[in-house]
Design a protein around this motif. Structure first.
Motif, PDB file in Angstrom:
ATOM      1  N   THR A 245     -34.984  72.028 -61.157  1.00 11.18           N
ATOM      2  CA  THR A 245     -34.778  73.453 -61.321  1.00 11.18           C
ATOM      3  C   THR A 245     -33.708  73.702 -62.356  1.00 11.18           C
ATOM      4  O   THR A 245     -32.592  73.192 -62.234  1.00 11.18           O
ATOM      5  CB  THR A 245     -34.370  74.124 -59.999  1.00 11.18           C
ATOM      6  OG1 THR A 245     -35.364  73.880 -58.996  1.00 11.18           O
ATOM      7  CG2 THR A 245     -34.221  75.629 -60.192  1.00 11.18           C
TER       8      THR A 245
ATOM      9  N   LYS B  19     -42.655  67.646 -61.006  1.00 11.39           N
ATOM     10  CA  LYS B  19     -43.419  67.848 -59.781  1.00 11.39           C
ATOM     11  C   LYS B  19     -42.862  68.955 -58.904  1.00 11.39           C
ATOM     12  O   LYS B  19     -43.405  69.232 -57.840  1.00 11.39           O
ATOM     13  CB  LYS B  19     -43.480  66.543 -58.988  1.00 11.39           C
ATOM     14  CG  LYS B  19     -44.144  65.401 -59.730  1.00 11.39           C
ATOM     15  CD  LYS B  19     -44.134  64.131 -58.903  1.00 11.39           C
ATOM     16  CE  LYS B  19     -44.793  62.985 -59.650  1.00 11.39           C
ATOM     17  NZ  LYS B  19     -44.773  61.726 -58.861  1.00 11.39           N
TER      18      LYS B  19
ATOM     19  N   GLU C 156     -37.049  59.809 -59.022  1.00 14.47           N
ATOM     20  CA  GLU C 156     -37.827  58.593 -58.926  1.00 14.47           C
ATOM     21  C   GLU C 156     -37.464  57.664 -60.073  1.00 14.47           C
ATOM     22  O   GLU C 156     -36.920  58.109 -61.085  1.00 14.47           O
ATOM     23  CB  GLU C 156     -39.325  58.915 -58.952  1.00 14.47           C
ATOM     24  CG  GLU C 156     -39.777  59.826 -57.823  1.00 14.47           C
ATOM     25  CD  GLU C 156     -41.231  60.225 -57.932  1.00 14.47           C
ATOM     26  OE1 GLU C 156     -41.729  60.896 -57.006  1.00 14.47           O
ATOM     27  OE2 GLU C 156     -41.879  59.858 -58.930  1.00 14.47           O
TER      28      GLU C 156
ATOM     29  N   ASN D 179     -33.817  66.935 -58.080  1.00 15.74           N
ATOM     30  CA  ASN D 179     -33.941  66.429 -56.728  1.00 15.74           C
ATOM     31  C   ASN D 179     -35.135  65.487 -56.626  1.00 15.74           C
ATOM     32  O   ASN D 179     -36.039  65.521 -57.448  1.00 15.74           O
ATOM     33  CB  ASN D 179     -34.106  67.578 -55.734  1.00 15.74           C
ATOM     34  CG  ASN D 179     -32.949  68.538 -55.756  1.00 15.74           C
ATOM     35  OD1 ASN D 179     -31.788  68.124 -55.731  1.00 15.74           O
ATOM     36  ND2 ASN D 179     -33.245  69.836 -55.790  1.00 15.74           N
ATOM     37  N   SER D 180     -35.124  64.676 -55.596  1.00 17.03           N
ATOM     38  CA  SER D 180     -36.201  63.719 -55.344  1.00 17.03           C
ATOM     39  C   SER D 180     -36.469  62.853 -56.566  1.00 17.03           C
ATOM     40  O   SER D 180     -37.617  62.635 -56.964  1.00 17.03           O
ATOM     41  CB  SER D 180     -37.476  64.458 -54.917  1.00 17.03           C
ATOM     42  OG  SER D 180     -37.259  65.218 -53.749  1.00 17.03           O
TER      43      SER D 180
ATOM     44  N   ASP E  10     -37.987  58.586 -63.634  1.00 19.77           N
ATOM     45  CA  ASP E  10     -37.129  59.606 -64.217  1.00 19.77           C
ATOM     46  C   ASP E  10     -35.965  58.999 -64.989  1.00 19.77           C
ATOM     47  O   ASP E  10     -35.203  59.737 -65.628  1.00 19.77           O
ATOM     48  CB  ASP E  10     -36.590  60.545 -63.136  1.00 19.77           C
ATOM     49  CG  ASP E  10     -37.682  61.345 -62.457  1.00 19.77           C
ATOM     50  OD1 ASP E  10     -38.574  61.847 -63.164  1.00 19.77           O
ATOM     51  OD2 ASP E  10     -37.642  61.481 -61.219  1.00 19.77           O
TER      52      ASP E  10
ATOM     53  N   GLU F 279     -30.749  71.152 -61.733  1.00 18.13           N
ATOM     54  CA  GLU F 279     -30.744  70.374 -60.508  1.00 18.13           C
ATOM     55  C   GLU F 279     -31.972  69.476 -60.499  1.00 18.13           C
ATOM     56  O   GLU F 279     -33.090  69.949 -60.680  1.00 18.13           O
ATOM     57  CB  GLU F 279     -30.763  71.292 -59.288  1.00 18.13           C
ATOM     58  CG  GLU F 279     -29.553  72.199 -59.150  1.00 18.13           C
ATOM     59  CD  GLU F 279     -28.359  71.493 -58.543  1.00 18.13           C
ATOM     60  OE1 GLU F 279     -28.503  70.333 -58.103  1.00 18.13           O
ATOM     61  OE2 GLU F 279     -27.272  72.104 -58.483  1.00 18.13           O
TER      62      GLU F 279
ATOM     63  N   GLY G 186     -39.327  69.130 -58.256  1.00 19.91           N
ATOM     64  CA  GLY G 186     -38.001  68.768 -57.803  1.00 19.91           C
ATOM     65  C   GLY G 186     -36.889  69.137 -58.765  1.00 19.91           C
ATOM     66  O   GLY G 186     -35.719  68.985 -58.431  1.00 19.91           O
TER      67      GLY G 186
ATOM     68  N   SER H  93     -30.286  62.909 -55.942  1.00 22.60           N
ATOM     69  CA  SER H  93     -30.198  64.113 -56.759  1.00 22.60           C
ATOM     70  C   SER H  93     -29.061  64.010 -57.762  1.00 22.60           C
ATOM     71  O   SER H  93     -28.054  63.334 -57.528  1.00 22.60           O
ATOM     72  CB  SER H  93     -29.975  65.350 -55.881  1.00 22.60           C
ATOM     73  OG  SER H  93     -31.030  65.543 -54.961  1.00 22.60           O
TER      74      SER H  93
ATOM     75  N   GLY I  57     -35.027  59.175 -54.586  1.00 23.75           N
ATOM     76  CA  GLY I  57     -34.890  60.276 -53.653  1.00 23.75           C
ATOM     77  C   GLY I  57     -33.587  61.025 -53.778  1.00 23.75           C
ATOM     78  O   GLY I  57     -33.422  62.086 -53.159  1.00 23.75           O
TER      79      GLY I  57
END
Length: 119
Positions: A69, A65, A87, A84-85, A90, A82, A67, A17, A15
């Motif tokens: 950018t 998905k 998992e 984010n989120s 990743d 960036e 998250g 970043s 979760g």
């Protein structure tokens, strides 16, 4: 000759970043694509994200998905991503990539930065 220097990897909890950055230097052609691929040991390179020099067109890997950018100012030789989120899946080594198709075909890889997502 083009060289890439990337940074921003590290360890985060699920979760969390991270922000990766990559800077190209050397004989930069103004029409180019930069971004990241990732690779696990024994696996093929997998596209994460890429963006053209204008910053106006992006391409993301199928696994993304929403998250992640990728951003790039017009004509800039530095790109940012960036994430984010994040998992656990990743977790990987992320390699910055620079490529051109004209006047010559060229692909250059960064040294890689490790992203680890775990509790």
């Amino acid at each position: 000759q083009v060289e890439l220097v990337e940074s921003g990897g590290g360890s985060v909890q699920p979760g969390g970043s991270l922000r990766l950055s990559c800077t190209a230097s050397g004989s930069i052609f103004n029409i180019n694509v930069m971004g990241w691929y990732r690779q696990a040991p024994g696996k093929e390179l997998e596209l994460v994200a890429q963006i053209i020099a204008s910053g106006g067109s992006t391409n993301y890997g199928d696994f993304v998905k929403g998250g992640f950018t990728i951003r790039r100012e017009y004509g800039a030789n530095t790109v940012y991503m960036e994430m984010n989120s994040l998992e656990p899946e990743d977790t990987d080594v992320y390699y910055c990539n620079y490529q051109t198709h004209w006047p010559t075909y060229l692909k250059v890889w960064g040294q890689g930065t490790l992203v680890t997502v775990s509790s």
